[in-house]
Design a protein around this motif. Structure first.
Motif, short mmCIF file in Angstrom:
data_model
loop_
_atom_site.label_atom_id
_atom_site.label_comp_id
_atom_site.label_asym_id
_atom_site.label_seq_id
_atom_site.Cartn_x
_atom_site.Cartn_y
_atom_site.Cartn_z
N LYS A 194 37.26 -51.61 115.18
CA LYS A 194 37.71 -51.57 116.37
C LYS A 194 36.54 -51.80 117.92
O LYS A 194 35.70 -52.06 117.03
N ASP A 195 36.54 -51.39 119.14
CA ASP A 195 35.85 -51.98 119.87
C ASP A 195 34.02 -51.27 119.70
O ASP A 195 33.30 -51.15 119.42
N LEU A 241 40.87 -60.47 114.54
CA LEU A 241 40.20 -61.41 113.77
C LEU A 241 38.45 -61.30 113.26
O LEU A 241 38.04 -61.08 112.22
N ALA A 242 38.37 -61.53 114.27
CA ALA A 242 36.40 -62.04 114.60
C ALA A 242 36.20 -60.70 114.08
O ALA A 242 34.82 -60.67 113.53
N PHE A 268 33.63 -57.61 107.72
CA PHE A 268 33.47 -57.02 106.17
C PHE A 268 32.03 -58.21 105.79
O PHE A 268 32.33 -57.92 104.36
N ARG A 269 32.34 -59.18 106.61
CA ARG A 269 30.55 -59.76 106.01
C ARG A 269 29.98 -58.64 105.81
O ARG A 269 29.18 -58.90 104.80
N TYR A 270 29.67 -58.50 106.35
CA TYR A 270 28.19 -57.02 107.21
C TYR A 270 28.72 -56.24 105.77
O TYR A 270 26.99 -55.57 105.03
N PHE A 328 45.02 -63.61 102.81
CA PHE A 328 44.28 -64.67 101.91
C PHE A 328 43.20 -65.63 101.99
O PHE A 328 41.94 -65.21 101.50
N ASP A 329 43.64 -66.42 102.43
CA ASP A 329 42.67 -67.42 103.21
C ASP A 329 41.75 -66.85 103.98
O ASP A 329 40.80 -67.69 103.70
N GLU A 330 42.03 -65.98 104.88
CA GLU A 330 40.33 -65.14 105.16
C GLU A 330 39.11 -64.76 104.63
O GLU A 330 38.35 -65.01 105.01
N ILE A 331 39.97 -63.74 103.96
CA ILE A 331 39.07 -63.26 102.82
C ILE A 331 38.85 -63.79 101.44
O ILE A 331 37.58 -64.15 101.63
#
Length: 255
Positions: free
Chosen positions: A70-71, A106-107, A113-115, A135-138
């Motif tokens: 969240k924020d 999403l952003a 996720f990356r972090y 799936f595509d985003e993962i």
């Protein structure tokens, strides 16, 4: 026979009335290795208490669940960093992307996720991925981050055979639970084409109870129904399913 539940939310409020009894049923069912994913900082104290109460059986993860990005997610990620620095955890999880509940985040989900993948690499830990309608985003992020030190579990895998092979190509085991017992679960139709060495068992309790408990509260002892189902799919004994999937979990978590 030792059975490993690689994904169970034992600290959930759903167990507040009868947690000790539920744990007794679980251990009597020979489900003696229980891996506990994090959601956010509000559950950390409960998780640490569980580990204290069941030190031989409970193994904790640390992370920020995508539906709780969240924020204030940077504060939550700071908590993840702090906990990884001061306590022993066995994975960074559950982390990932969930576009079922809220596409507008999403952003920041991608950022979190990356972090957390990078945190896992720093701490030489596996990741445990939550993926819902993403799936595509993962896969896009796994492709960016792929390396020998990226590995883990694709929790509650519900994709296609092609997506299963893609997940495995990123050093991921497939977490298989109650969905494999559902009439419309679909994964049971191709699981026998995936070598057992790529499979780990999970319940995701209190969610996703297997048949015949579908729709009720799930608990780790119900993983026996998943073992039974996979025994049929792979045409092998329940003991062999338990042994191989437990060995696979040890390869991931290092314990």
């Amino acid at each position: 026979m030792i059975i490993t539940d690689t994904h169970t939310h034992l600290y959930s409020e759903a167990f507040d009335e009868d947690r000790a009894e539920m744990m007794q049923r679980t251990l009597e069912a020979k489900v003696s290795r229980l891996f506990i994913p994090a959601i956010d900082s509000t559950y950390t104290a409960s998780m640490l208490q569980l580990e204290k109460d069941y030190p031989e059986n409970v193994f904790l993860m640390m992370g920020l669940h995508p539906t709780h990005v969240k924020d204030n997610y940077k504060e939550e990620l700071a908590h993840v960093v702090e906990m990884l620095d001061k306590h022993k955890f066995y994975a960074v999880g559950e982390i990932g992307i969930d576009l079922y509940w809220d596409k507008s985040t999403l952003a920041i989900q991608q950022d979190a996720f990356r972090y957390q993948i990078q945190l896992a690499k720093q701490h030489k830990l596996p990741i445990v991925i939550h993926c819902r309608e993403a799936f595509d985003e993962i896969f896009e992020i796994l492709e960016e981050e792929k390396s020998e030190d990226l590995y883990g579990i694709f929790h509650c895998f519900t994709g296609t055979l092609e997506q299963a092979h893609q997940a495995i190509s990123y050093n991921m085991k497939l977490g298989i639970g109650g969905v494999a017992t559902f009439k419309n679960g679909k994964i049971d139709q191709f699981l026998n084409e995936i070598d057992l060495k790529h499979i780990v068992l999970e319940t995701d309790s209190p969610y996703l109870a297997p048949k015949p408990f579908r729709g009720k509260r799930n608990e780790s002892s119900y993983i026996l129904k998943v073992v039974e189902k996979l025994s049929g799919i792979y045409n092998t004994s329940e003991e062999k399913i338990a042994d191989i999937t437990t060995d696979n979990s040890k390869a991931v978590f290092g314990v």
